[in-house]
Design an enzyme around this catalytic site. Structure first.
Site, PDB file in Angstrom:
ATOM      1  N   ASN A 143       3.860   8.649   5.629  1.00 16.34           N
ATOM      2  CA  ASN A 143       3.527   8.197   4.282  1.00 16.34           C
ATOM      3  C   ASN A 143       2.332   9.148   3.656  1.00 16.34           C
ATOM      4  OD1 ASN A 143       1.545   7.107   6.229  1.00 16.34           O
ATOM      5  ND2 ASN A 143       0.773   5.616   4.480  1.00 16.34           N
ATOM      6  N   LEU A 144       1.482   8.595   2.533  1.00 10.87           N
ATOM      7  CA  LEU A 144       0.617   9.198   2.077  1.00 10.87           C
ATOM      8  C   LEU A 144      -0.682   9.725   3.114  1.00 10.87           C
ATOM      9  CD1 LEU A 144      -0.605  10.626  -0.511  1.00 10.87           C
ATOM     10  CD2 LEU A 144      -1.477   8.349  -1.010  1.00 10.87           C
ATOM     11  N   CYS A 145      -0.609   8.796   4.219  1.00  9.93           N
ATOM     12  CA  CYS A 145      -1.858   9.019   4.805  1.00  9.93           C
ATOM     13  C   CYS A 145      -1.431   9.136   6.343  1.00  9.93           C
ATOM     14  CB  CYS A 145      -2.890   7.771   4.662  1.00  9.93           C
ATOM     15  SG  CYS A 145      -3.419   7.497   3.127  1.00  9.93           S
TER      16      CYS A 145
ATOM     17  N   ALA B 135     -11.089   3.863   3.869  1.00 17.31           N
ATOM     18  CA  ALA B 135     -12.220   4.796   3.285  1.00 17.31           C
ATOM     19  C   ALA B 135     -12.833   3.638   2.313  1.00 17.31           C
ATOM     20  CB  ALA B 135     -11.798   5.834   2.305  1.00 17.31           C
ATOM     21  N   THR B 136     -12.141   2.968   1.442  1.00 17.76           N
ATOM     22  CA  THR B 136     -12.989   2.109   0.204  1.00 17.76           C
ATOM     23  C   THR B 136     -13.207   0.945   0.883  1.00 17.76           C
ATOM     24  OG1 THR B 136     -11.766   3.660  -1.405  1.00 17.76           O
ATOM     25  CG2 THR B 136     -13.015   1.444  -1.771  1.00 17.76           C
ATOM     26  N   ILE B 137     -12.102   0.219   1.530  1.00 14.62           N
ATOM     27  CA  ILE B 137     -12.632  -1.080   1.999  1.00 14.62           C
ATOM     28  C   ILE B 137     -13.761  -1.136   3.120  1.00 14.62           C
ATOM     29  CG2 ILE B 137     -10.313  -2.237   1.417  1.00 14.62           C
ATOM     30  CD1 ILE B 137      -9.868  -1.899   4.584  1.00 14.62           C
TER      31      ILE B 137
ATOM     32  N   GLU C 137       0.109   7.252   8.577  1.00 17.54           N
ATOM     33  CA  GLU C 137      -0.187   6.055   9.613  1.00 17.54           C
ATOM     34  C   GLU C 137       1.133   5.426   9.546  1.00 17.54           C
ATOM     35  OE1 GLU C 137      -1.646   3.755   5.886  1.00 17.54           O
ATOM     36  OE2 GLU C 137      -1.493   5.987   6.665  1.00 17.54           O
TER      37      GLU C 137
ATOM     38  N   SER D  64       0.768  -1.310  -0.034  1.00 18.57           N
ATOM     39  CA  SER D  64       0.008   0.006  -0.111  1.00 18.57           C
ATOM     40  C   SER D  64       0.947   1.352  -0.052  1.00 18.57           C
ATOM     41  CB  SER D  64      -0.957   0.121   1.201  1.00 18.57           C
ATOM     42  OG  SER D  64      -1.805  -1.070   1.284  1.00 18.57           O
TER      43      SER D  64
END
Length: 935
Positions: A568-570, A760-762, A572, A355
């Protein structure tokens, strides 16, 4: 209405440059069942007549009104396109509903009233005229046959099975038939049933599952090329599964090794009844973006999809069939869900399952463009990127090779931004990246402006994220209202590699050298003023995010192996990076809601089930490391050496609802504490058991794990480094001493184990609340790449039904107040507290709950903060509290500024009558436009 001849706006479609020829293929179903081509000009004419009806005899529209008609027409057309992005049929009554809504939303209430009265008059006139209902025909394989209403009712009845008396097959069919035209294909009839059920969701949440089941009918017809009932699917799944594997391998989609499994054994293990666990949003999302297809024809169904993912993760296991079934069961039961890249690519020929990637950019041209190239390669197969740009010298620094002066970090970030836009991950979702910069970097002030919509666009990055990497010394200077010095990293290269007390000592020494003239390029600013500007830009543009360097490093179990230079991007993931190591993390999340059980008359977490799920999940995540496709060699080397994973959670808010605990309460904080302790304890224990079976990760020796220092112990290390100022409850309930002993004896399979991603999506796929998020609203329309979906808080509706308060009036009130219950007098206070939405919860409660979680987590968590009425003091107090509580990172700041709340309702339950007060909170920048990332 007057019979005046109106000249409609001509040329371009009203309000845009889009011509009617560019519209999707829309058909309008007239009241007699005939189908005609959609013509936007007729909408403009109808609105013009409505305006003239209140103009007291005027026969021409003013230029202002003509412009308003143009804008409103575009709004109606846009609403219809959003509902049917691929084209289709829409009933004339639905179009008129949208016209009425547009007029109400614009504030033209007199015009809307005139339009409504005209509609009612025409309805009465038609009712008084005798007419025969035309016989509709459908087309199947080029053959026309009469529409069989009984068959449609049977299909709807099967979709409504066991969902209660609140759902009515008759209602679904009657509303669907209204939108049919003579000669329509049977697949379009199926879609009409789906749209009919979908429009009823806001009235009765159970229609969410009716819609999903009708969509399943359509999917099965596409994949299996025949009409199959739900009851026959257990046998049909088992029959189709071997054929699917053969088809996928021959098409070059599936890894050839999947054909070596015992396919009959796996097919027999498929549980067809789990198809009924899906809601509409989750199933549509899988269909649109996850299922494999050959020339746009899907070859996967939900349980086939989960089995494919499970097989891909079990491909190297000795007892691979048993493991595949074990993995399939946790996925298909919604107990655990792998992250989006794993779901996309597991079992395929390009098994890029990871990810998140974190990189450090070197301070030379080769290193910079190598980093940009690596970004593109990693993003190609669905990876989200965090770039550490701190080593790159600042604007004006000398370049030895040319004896020129550097342009600094900013121009290169523009290239990174455009690269992320260009690489769209095979059309599945946007490429996405976040650039990090330490707060002492001389380019930090211009870095703050990157997301502004004003200024030189060559020095703006509108499509990438930015984040601060803040040392504790800066926060201390803010508290003390002291000065802060900005440097170019070319003059202070070791600051990038230091943290805590070592950083503070080196930084102060560099300040003294600057005072003595030994460092020429520096700038002195007020720390407090810089902090205020950081918070101001965070509020205005949503960036840069606030993350804390020292908390990430001091609490990192891998201090002996390097430095955490960014998240990272989010926000976490907190892993070491260097010029030779790209950090990689593999994500998946436990659905907490699926692990609630009744105990002594009360709900509580099922400890045994949670342990079993996490044990399996950790094995799945560890397997990702070995089967993963690595586009970059340094990512492969790093991942195999340290083997980090990120197990997270979702459904936290749903658990609070089930437990009857308001988010804004100490009980919620305590539940966050105890739930995360359990998750982390079992995750670390599972990793240690994997180490006993498979061996410890290669850099285990010298780690904090090896030293017997577990994540909760590192709070003391952080407190010691700061001289206090880490105010977090230290209590625990599980036997951490026994775990400590076990880890020292057997090691750890993974350097890092836990990280809470946005999910969000899962979370959409399995139908639970995302991550640790509070509810956004209790009733709203969610828009993403798959279309628009009415989202209703089912638990709230159940509570309102129990009090005999749920009806159309209540639904209308909740919509009117943007999904909030606060101003609806007849709702009891305890329900208002329990179902308070994100902007009604003081953000300090989110920080307090996050601090309790962070106590146990070896990485970090994606923490959004919501401010209904932001102020400089509130932002300062909240982010300072986050630092004082020892949080490592924060994510988006959400506010209700500049909202456009919708207050009108529609009598027909039309889809677009529910509007959110602001766009749905963005979770990251991959999955949805401008939105989601790692999950």
């Amino acid at each position: 209405m007057h019979d005046t001849v109106i000249t409609a706006p001509s040329g371009a479609l009203p309000g845009s440059s889009q011509t009617s020829a560019a519209l999707p293929a829309l058909q309008v179903i007239r009241r007699n069942g005939a189908a005609v081509a959609f013509n936007p000009e007729k909408i403009a004419i109808a609105m013009s007549k409505a305006f003239l009806a209140v103009e007291h005899g005027q026969t021409a529209l003013s230029s202002r009104v003509r412009e308003q008609v143009t804008v409103l027409t575009q709004a109606v057309v846009s609403a219809l396109i959003r509902r049917l992005p691929a084209g289709g049929s829409v009933h004339i009554e639905d179009i008129q509903d949208q016209v009425e809504l547009a007029l109400m939303r614009s504030g033209a209430h007199d015009v809307a009233k005139a339009y409504v009265l005209y509609r009612e008059k025409r309805t009465a006139e038609r009712a008084g005229q005798a007419h025969d209902t035309p016989q509709l025909h459908i087309t199947i394989d080029d053959n026309r046959q009469p529409l069989d209403i009984a068959r449609l009712t049977e299909m709807a009845a099967e979709a409504c099975l066991d969902l209660g008396a609140e759902v009515s097959p008759k209602t679904v069919v009657e509303q669907a038939v209204r939108d049919l035209y003579d000669g329509i294909s049977f697949n379009e009839v199926r879609r009409a049933l789906i749209l009919s059920a979908r429009s009823l969701i806001e009235r009765e949440p159970a229609y969410n599952y009716v819609t999903a089941r009708l969509l399943l009918d359509l999917m099965r017809a596409e994949v299996l090329a025949e009409n199959i009932s739900h009851g026959a699917m257990h046998t049909r799944y088992a029959e189709y599964f071997p054929h699917y594997i053969k088809l996928g391998v021959e098409a070059g989609l599936l890894d050839q090794r999947l054909a070596q499994f015992d396919l009959h054994k796996l097919g027999a293990a498929i549980a067809a009844e789990r198809d009924f666990k899906f809601g509409y949003l989750g199933l549509q999302t899988l269909y649109d973006r996850y299922f494999l297809h050959i020339e746009e024809q899907r070859i996967e169904l939900p349980q086939i999809f989960f089995m494919r993912v499970a097989m891909g993760l079990a491909i190297n296991e000795i007892d691979r069939e048993e493991r595949a079934i074990e993995f399939y069961n946790v996925l298909s039961s919604f107990d655990f869900m792998s992250s989006t890249p794993t779901l996309f690519n597991s079992g395929t020929v390009h098994a890029q399952l990871s990810s998140c990637y974190l990189t450090t950019v070197s301070d030379d041209l080769d290193g910079i463009y190598q980093a940009i190239k690596e970004n593109a390669l990693l993003q190609k197969y669905a990876g989200g990127i965090g770039n550490d740009w701190t080593p790159v010298r600042a604007l004006g620094s000398r370049i030895k090779g040319t004896n020129g002066k550097s342009q600094g970090v900013i121009p290169f970030l523009k290239v990174v931004n455009d690269t992320a836009v260009a690489v769209n991950q095979g059309g599945k979702r946007k490429g996405a990246v976040c650039g990090y910069l330490e707060t002492w970097h001389l380019d930090i002030e211009e870095f703050l402006d990157l997301r502004k919509n004003t200024g030189d666009d060559r020095r703006r990055t509108h499509d990438m994220n930015t984040a601060h990497w803040i040392p504790d010394l800066f926060m201390q200077r803010v508290i003390d209202n002291a000065e802060w010095t900005l440097f170019s990293p070319s003059d202070v290269p070791d600051l990038h590699e230091k943290f805590g007390k070592a950083f503070a000592a080196a930084y102060c020494q560099y300040e003294r050298r600057a005072d003595f003239g030994e460092i020429k390029q520096f700038k002195r600013v007020s720390a407090l003023q810089l902090w205020r500007k950081m918070l101001t830009m965070l509020f205005e543009t949503g960036h840069p995010w606030i993350t804390f360097k020292d908390a990430c490093n001091i609490r990192s179990p891998q201090q002996h192996a390097g430095i955490v230079h960014s998240s990272n991007l989010c926000t976490e993931i907190t892993l070491n990076t260097s010029a030779t190591e790209i950090a990689v993390c593999n994500l998946g999340s436990v659905n907490l809601t699926a692990h609630l059980m009744e105990e002594n008359g009360k709900l509580a977490l099922d400890q045994a089930k949670l342990k079993a799920t996490i044990t399996t999940a950790m094995r799945m995540l560890d397997n990702v490391i070995d089967v993963n496709f690595y586009a970059v060699g340094s990512a492969r080397n790093s991942n195999l050496r340290h083997r980090p994973v990120g197990l997270g959670i979702m459904g936290f808010q749903d658990c609070l609802h089930a437990l009857r605990i308001p988010y804004a309460s100490m009980d919620a904080v305590e539940f966050a504490d105890s739930a995360m302790e359990t998750v982390c304890y079992h995750a670390y224990s599972a990793s240690s058991r994997l180490a006993e079976e498979r061996g410890a990760y290669s850099s285990f020796k010298g780690s904090l794990w090896d030293q017997g220092v577990l994540p909760p112990d590192t709070l003391n290390l952080l407190s010691e480094a700061r001289g206090g100022q880490v105010e977090v409850d230290r209590s625990s309930t599980l036997d951490w001493d026994a775990l400590r002993t076990r880890i020292q004896q057997h090691g750890m399979r993974n350097s890092n184990c836990v990280a809470i991603a946005p999910t969000a999506t899962i979370a959409n796929i399995i139908g639970v609340s995302a991550s640790i998020e509070p509810d956004y609203q209790n009733l709203y329309v969610k828009s993403n790449l798959s279309g628009e979906f009415t989202v209703v808080n089912e638990t709230l509706v159940d509570d309102l039904k129990a009090l005999d308060l749920w009806d159309e009036v209540m639904a209308a009130d909740i919509k009117y107040y943007d999904g909030s219950l606060a101003r609806i007098d007849r709702i009891p206070a305890e329900l208002k507290a329990l179902y308070a939405t994100a902007f009604e919860i003081d953000p300090s409660w989110l920080v307090e709950a996050a601090a309790r979680r962070q106590k146990w987590i070896d990485q970090a968590q994606s923490l959004n903060l919501y401010f209904a009425v932001p102020s400089g003091k509130k932002l300062h107090d909240t982010y300072l509290l986050a630092w004082q509580r020892g949080l490592k990172t924060s994510y988006y700041l959400r506010s209700l500024a500049a909202t456009s709340a919708e207050k009108s309702t529609g009598a027909g339950g039309e889809l677009n009558s529910v509007l959110s007060a602001m766009p749905e909170p963005k979770q990251c920048l991959i999955d949805d436009p401008g939105c989601e990332a790692c999950q």
